[in-house]
Write a protein that holds these residues in place. Structure first.
Motif, PDB file in Angstrom:
ATOM      1  N   HIS A  16       0.970  -1.053  -0.078  1.00 41.68           N
ATOM      2  CA  HIS A  16       0.159  -0.122   0.110  1.00 41.68           C
ATOM      3  C   HIS A  16       0.812   1.331  -0.079  1.00 41.68           C
ATOM      4  O   HIS A  16       1.739   1.310   0.764  1.00 41.68           O
ATOM      5  CB  HIS A  16      -0.976  -0.070   1.342  1.00 41.68           C
ATOM      6  N   PRO A  17       0.542   2.114  -1.133  1.00 42.89           N
ATOM      7  CA  PRO A  17       1.689   3.232  -1.265  1.00 42.89           C
ATOM      8  C   PRO A  17       1.723   4.214   0.233  1.00 42.89           C
ATOM      9  O   PRO A  17       2.866   4.781   0.322  1.00 42.89           O
ATOM     10  CB  PRO A  17       1.203   4.084  -2.225  1.00 42.89           C
ATOM     11  N   THR A  18       0.666   4.340   0.918  1.00 46.48           N
ATOM     12  CA  THR A  18       0.950   5.281   2.150  1.00 46.48           C
ATOM     13  C   THR A  18       0.490   4.520   3.467  1.00 46.48           C
ATOM     14  O   THR A  18       0.746   5.060   4.495  1.00 46.48           O
ATOM     15  CB  THR A  18      -0.463   6.192   2.108  1.00 46.48           C
ATOM     16  N   GLN A  19       0.721   3.148   3.434  1.00 43.36           N
ATOM     17  CA  GLN A  19       0.822   2.290   4.656  1.00 43.36           C
ATOM     18  C   GLN A  19       1.954   1.351   4.458  1.00 43.36           C
ATOM     19  O   GLN A  19       1.835  -0.005   4.618  1.00 43.36           O
ATOM     20  CB  GLN A  19      -0.357   1.605   4.903  1.00 43.36           C
ATOM     21  N   PRO A  20       3.400   1.837   4.433  1.00 44.77           N
ATOM     22  CA  PRO A  20       4.556   0.671   4.094  1.00 44.77           C
ATOM     23  C   PRO A  20       4.466  -0.092   5.448  1.00 44.77           C
ATOM     24  O   PRO A  20       5.119  -1.306   5.172  1.00 44.77           O
ATOM     25  CB  PRO A  20       5.558   1.600   3.891  1.00 44.77           C
ATOM     26  N   PHE A  39      -2.661  -8.378   4.462  1.00 44.50           N
ATOM     27  CA  PHE A  39      -1.374  -7.954   4.743  1.00 44.50           C
ATOM     28  C   PHE A  39      -1.148  -8.558   6.060  1.00 44.50           C
ATOM     29  O   PHE A  39      -1.877  -8.696   7.137  1.00 44.50           O
ATOM     30  CB  PHE A  39      -1.533  -6.237   5.071  1.00 44.50           C
ATOM     31  N   PRO A  40       0.370  -8.799   6.415  1.00 38.43           N
ATOM     32  CA  PRO A  40       0.831  -9.402   7.568  1.00 38.43           C
ATOM     33  C   PRO A  40       0.342  -8.634   8.686  1.00 38.43           C
ATOM     34  O   PRO A  40       0.238  -9.105   9.713  1.00 38.43           O
ATOM     35  CB  PRO A  40       2.323  -9.662   7.257  1.00 38.43           C
ATOM     36  N   GLU A  41       0.516  -7.193   8.518  1.00 45.32           N
ATOM     37  CA  GLU A  41       0.423  -6.628   9.739  1.00 45.32           C
ATOM     38  C   GLU A  41      -0.776  -5.803   9.927  1.00 45.32           C
ATOM     39  O   GLU A  41      -1.015  -5.091  10.905  1.00 45.32           O
ATOM     40  CB  GLU A  41       1.674  -5.427  10.005  1.00 45.32           C
ATOM     41  N   ALA A  42      -1.721  -5.702   9.160  1.00 43.38           N
ATOM     42  CA  ALA A  42      -3.110  -5.241   9.089  1.00 43.38           C
ATOM     43  C   ALA A  42      -4.138  -6.044   8.765  1.00 43.38           C
ATOM     44  O   ALA A  42      -5.378  -5.824   8.934  1.00 43.38           O
ATOM     45  CB  ALA A  42      -3.097  -4.046   8.051  1.00 43.38           C
ATOM     46  N   GLY A  43      -3.851  -7.397   8.594  1.00 43.89           N
ATOM     47  CA  GLY A  43      -5.039  -8.508   8.051  1.00 43.89           C
ATOM     48  C   GLY A  43      -5.631  -8.194   6.825  1.00 43.89           C
ATOM     49  O   GLY A  43      -4.982  -7.542   6.005  1.00 43.89           O
ATOM     50  N   LYS A  44      -6.954  -8.357   6.715  1.00 44.96           N
ATOM     51  CA  LYS A  44      -7.518  -8.525   5.436  1.00 44.96           C
ATOM     52  C   LYS A  44      -8.091  -7.081   5.346  1.00 44.96           C
ATOM     53  O   LYS A  44      -8.719  -6.517   6.216  1.00 44.96           O
ATOM     54  CB  LYS A  44      -8.616  -9.357   5.521  1.00 44.96           C
ATOM     55  N   VAL A  45      -7.811  -6.461   4.217  1.00 45.36           N
ATOM     56  CA  VAL A  45      -8.179  -4.950   4.002  1.00 45.36           C
ATOM     57  C   VAL A  45      -8.912  -4.966   2.521  1.00 45.36           C
ATOM     58  O   VAL A  45      -8.424  -5.698   1.603  1.00 45.36           O
ATOM     59  CB  VAL A  45      -6.930  -4.096   4.001  1.00 45.36           C
ATOM     60  N   VAL A  46     -10.156  -4.319   2.485  1.00 45.70           N
ATOM     61  CA  VAL A  46     -10.691  -4.227   1.364  1.00 45.70           C
ATOM     62  C   VAL A  46     -10.255  -2.456   0.700  1.00 45.70           C
ATOM     63  O   VAL A  46     -10.350  -1.681   1.551  1.00 45.70           O
ATOM     64  CB  VAL A  46     -12.183  -4.295   1.282  1.00 45.70           C
ATOM     65  N   ILE A  47      -9.799  -2.631  -0.571  1.00 42.08           N
ATOM     66  CA  ILE A  47      -9.297  -1.275  -1.266  1.00 42.08           C
ATOM     67  C   ILE A  47     -10.091  -0.988  -2.383  1.00 42.08           C
ATOM     68  O   ILE A  47     -10.345  -1.749  -3.210  1.00 42.08           O
ATOM     69  CB  ILE A  47      -7.814  -1.324  -1.359  1.00 42.08           C
ATOM     70  N   GLU A  48     -10.740   0.518  -2.324  1.00 48.19           N
ATOM     71  CA  GLU A  48     -11.308   0.841  -3.511  1.00 48.19           C
ATOM     72  C   GLU A  48     -10.300   1.105  -4.524  1.00 48.19           C
ATOM     73  O   GLU A  48      -9.446   2.071  -4.462  1.00 48.19           O
ATOM     74  CB  GLU A  48     -12.102   2.156  -3.245  1.00 48.19           C
ATOM     75  N   GLY A  49     -10.434   0.216  -5.882  1.00 47.67           N
ATOM     76  CA  GLY A  49      -9.224   0.390  -6.750  1.00 47.67           C
ATOM     77  C   GLY A  49      -9.289   1.753  -7.408  1.00 47.67           C
ATOM     78  O   GLY A  49      -8.235   1.960  -8.090  1.00 47.67           O
ATOM     79  N   SER A  50     -10.389   2.431  -7.409  1.00 45.68           N
ATOM     80  CA  SER A  50     -10.095   3.724  -8.364  1.00 45.68           C
ATOM     81  C   SER A  50      -9.586   4.827  -7.307  1.00 45.68           C
ATOM     82  O   SER A  50      -9.334   5.852  -7.976  1.00 45.68           O
ATOM     83  CB  SER A  50     -11.782   4.046  -8.750  1.00 45.68           C
ATOM     84  N   ARG A  51      -9.266   4.652  -6.308  1.00 45.29           N
ATOM     85  CA  ARG A  51      -8.895   5.731  -5.207  1.00 45.29           C
ATOM     86  C   ARG A  51      -7.504   5.309  -4.883  1.00 45.29           C
ATOM     87  O   ARG A  51      -6.768   6.403  -4.600  1.00 45.29           O
ATOM     88  CB  ARG A  51      -9.712   5.707  -4.002  1.00 45.29           C
ATOM     89  N   ILE A  52      -7.044   4.233  -4.785  1.00 45.61           N
ATOM     90  CA  ILE A  52      -5.535   3.650  -4.218  1.00 45.61           C
ATOM     91  C   ILE A  52      -5.098   3.072  -5.385  1.00 45.61           C
ATOM     92  O   ILE A  52      -5.501   1.920  -5.750  1.00 45.61           O
ATOM     93  CB  ILE A  52      -5.819   3.190  -3.139  1.00 45.61           C
ATOM     94  N   ALA A  53      -3.800   3.187  -5.669  1.00 45.80           N
ATOM     95  CA  ALA A  53      -3.087   2.563  -6.584  1.00 45.80           C
ATOM     96  C   ALA A  53      -1.815   1.670  -5.870  1.00 45.80           C
ATOM     97  O   ALA A  53      -0.977   2.190  -5.500  1.00 45.80           O
ATOM     98  CB  ALA A  53      -2.240   3.570  -7.647  1.00 45.80           C
ATOM     99  N   LEU A  54      -2.429   0.541  -5.694  1.00 44.99           N
ATOM    100  CA  LEU A  54      -1.565  -0.380  -5.046  1.00 44.99           C
ATOM    101  C   LEU A  54      -0.118  -0.662  -5.799  1.00 44.99           C
ATOM    102  O   LEU A  54      -0.188  -0.625  -6.945  1.00 44.99           O
ATOM    103  CB  LEU A  54      -2.173  -1.746  -4.751  1.00 44.99           C
TER     104      LEU A  54
END
Length: 60
Positions: A16-20, A39-54
């Motif tokens: 995640h670009p803002t959550q390294p 994610f190993p340190e945040a668990g399962k996360v649902v991301i809106e693909g139009s807002r965040i570029a992984l």
């Protein structure tokens, strides 16, 4: 805005670009522009693909 992550498929590794501190996560699904990543340190996360570029991670 277009889906910035349309190419992501289950099994791909991303950061995640803002959550390294979340570490390198594994894409679980990409349905309708919503990407579920485990994610190993945040668990399962649902991301809106139009807002965040992984950021894909490619192992050498």
């Amino acid at each position: 805005m277009n889906d910035l992550n349309a190419f992501l498929e289950p099994g791909m590794r991303v950061t995640h670009p803002t959550q390294p501190d979340w570490g390198v996560g594994q894409v679980q699904s990409n349905i309708g522009g919503k990407i579920t990543v485990n994610f190993p340190e945040a668990g399962k996360v649902v991301i809106e693909g139009s807002r965040i570029a992984l950021c894909p991670v490619f192992d050498p």
